[in-house]
Design an enzyme around this catalytic site. Structure first.
Site, PDB file in Angstrom:
ATOM      1  N   LYS A 122       0.821  -1.181   0.000  1.00 54.88           N
ATOM      2  CA  LYS A 122       0.000   0.000   0.000  1.00 54.88           C
ATOM      3  C   LYS A 122       0.872   1.255   0.000  1.00 54.88           C
ATOM      4  O   LYS A 122       0.411   2.345  -0.239  1.00 54.88           O
ATOM      5  CB  LYS A 122      -0.879   0.010   1.262  1.00 54.88           C
ATOM      6  N   GLY A 123       2.156   1.050   0.304  1.00 56.85           N
ATOM      7  CA  GLY A 123       3.055   2.168   0.599  1.00 56.85           C
ATOM      8  C   GLY A 123       3.222   3.210  -0.487  1.00 56.85           C
ATOM      9  O   GLY A 123       3.475   4.374  -0.194  1.00 56.85           O
ATOM     10  N   GLU A 132       7.563   2.425  -6.450  1.00 56.76           N
ATOM     11  CA  GLU A 132       7.847   1.882  -5.117  1.00 56.76           C
ATOM     12  C   GLU A 132       7.939   3.007  -4.088  1.00 56.76           C
ATOM     13  O   GLU A 132       8.347   4.130  -4.418  1.00 56.76           O
ATOM     14  CB  GLU A 132       9.180   1.131  -5.143  1.00 56.76           C
ATOM     15  N   ASP A 142      14.845  -0.828   0.067  1.00 55.30           N
ATOM     16  CA  ASP A 142      15.577  -1.061   1.311  1.00 55.30           C
ATOM     17  C   ASP A 142      16.611  -2.166   1.053  1.00 55.30           C
ATOM     18  O   ASP A 142      17.709  -1.886   0.581  1.00 55.30           O
ATOM     19  CB  ASP A 142      14.533  -1.429   2.373  1.00 55.30           C
ATOM     20  N   LYS A 180      17.408   3.436   0.704  1.00 56.97           N
ATOM     21  CA  LYS A 180      18.417   3.368   1.770  1.00 56.97           C
ATOM     22  C   LYS A 180      19.550   2.494   1.246  1.00 56.97           C
ATOM     23  O   LYS A 180      19.554   1.273   1.480  1.00 56.97           O
ATOM     24  CB  LYS A 180      17.824   2.691   3.022  1.00 56.97           C
ATOM     25  N   PHE A 207      14.249   4.417  10.300  1.00 58.96           N
ATOM     26  CA  PHE A 207      12.898   3.974   9.970  1.00 58.96           C
ATOM     27  C   PHE A 207      11.991   5.189   9.834  1.00 58.96           C
ATOM     28  O   PHE A 207      11.825   5.954  10.768  1.00 58.96           O
ATOM     29  CB  PHE A 207      12.357   2.987  11.002  1.00 58.96           C
ATOM     30  N   VAL A 208      11.423   5.357   8.664  1.00 56.16           N
ATOM     31  CA  VAL A 208      10.618   6.555   8.391  1.00 56.16           C
ATOM     32  C   VAL A 208       9.159   6.197   8.098  1.00 56.16           C
ATOM     33  O   VAL A 208       8.864   5.100   7.630  1.00 56.16           O
ATOM     34  CB  VAL A 208      11.206   7.368   7.215  1.00 56.16           C
ATOM     35  N   ASP A 262       4.353   3.210   6.358  1.00 57.71           N
ATOM     36  CA  ASP A 262       3.697   2.892   7.629  1.00 57.71           C
ATOM     37  C   ASP A 262       4.650   2.294   8.646  1.00 57.71           C
ATOM     38  O   ASP A 262       5.734   1.813   8.320  1.00 57.71           O
ATOM     39  CB  ASP A 262       2.587   1.864   7.394  1.00 57.71           C
ATOM     40  N   ARG A 296       0.346   6.398   7.586  1.00 58.28           N
ATOM     41  CA  ARG A 296       0.438   6.516   6.118  1.00 58.28           C
ATOM     42  C   ARG A 296      -0.080   7.857   5.603  1.00 58.28           C
ATOM     43  O   ARG A 296       0.362   8.356   4.582  1.00 58.28           O
ATOM     44  CB  ARG A 296      -0.376   5.412   5.438  1.00 58.28           C
TER      45      ARG A 296
END
Ligand code: IMP
Ligand code: MG
Length: 179
Positions: free
Chosen positions: A42-43, A103, A107, A135, A156-157, A163, A169
């Protein structure tokens, strides 16, 4: 700022400026192609919705589709197995099309690598990937997006689609979680 965050990493203004710039670049790239834009759920939905509205003039026959990929593993580590668990596309839709994957973040690189390989199997005209964030220090496989909005450090963002346990979100900026 949301009280669960320690910092704003990318403000609404910074996001908007860079996404507009990328959208214009992609509009040029796909001006004479027929892009099938595929956002990963969902990102990347919020990034995609801003990005495609900046793709002006609209490339011919541009379509928007969605796919969901899950990587299996425990906690924050992935095992390297990525599978597609949901898709608005049939394999036939991919044939001969210029695929633009959208995307939220690259990561380990496993999802991007697996999705690219999946689309390549179905005879597309091309497969490229645009990512909001990357990253590079976290890479486990050598995978780089074709276009990138922002490179970030290993923090971690959340926000702007990203999320933590399905929360945050909808924040219009990207922030760092309080530790
Ligand atoms: P990969 O490791 O490149 O396969 O990325 C897998 C997924 O991990 C991304 O699509 C995100 O959903 C998630 N992810 C990685 N880093 C972060 C982060 O800092 N915040 C939120 N989600 C993240
Ligand atoms: Mg996620």
């Amino acid at each position: 700022m949301h009280p669960d965050l320690s910092d704003i990493l990318l403000s609404e203004e910074e996001l908007s400026f860079r996404v507009t710039e990328l959208g214009r670049e992609l509009a040029k790239e796909y001006a004479d192609k027929e892009p099938l834009v595929v956002a990963t759920l969902k990102g990347s939905t919020i990034f995609m919705s801003d990005l495609v509205r900046c793709m002006q003039p609209v490339p011919p026959n541009m379509r928007l589709e969605f796919i969901r990929a899950s990587s299996y593993g425990s906690g924050t580590t992935t095992s390297g197995q990525v599978s597609i668990t949901m898709s608005t596309l049939s394999d036939d839709d991919i044939k001969g099309r210029h695929i633009l994957l959208v995307e939220d973040i690259v990561d380990s690189g496993l999802t991007g690598q697996a999705l690219t390989a999946y689309f390549q199997q179905h005879s597309p005209a091309s497969v490229k990937l645009v990512s909001l964030l990357s990253k590079p220090s976290r890479r486990e496989v050598p995978f780089e997006p074709d276009w990138l909005a922002f490179e970030i450090e290993d923090k971690f963002v959340v926000g702007y689609g990203l999320d933590y346990d399905q929360h945050y979100r909808s924040l219009p900026y990207i922030g760092v979680m309080k530790s």
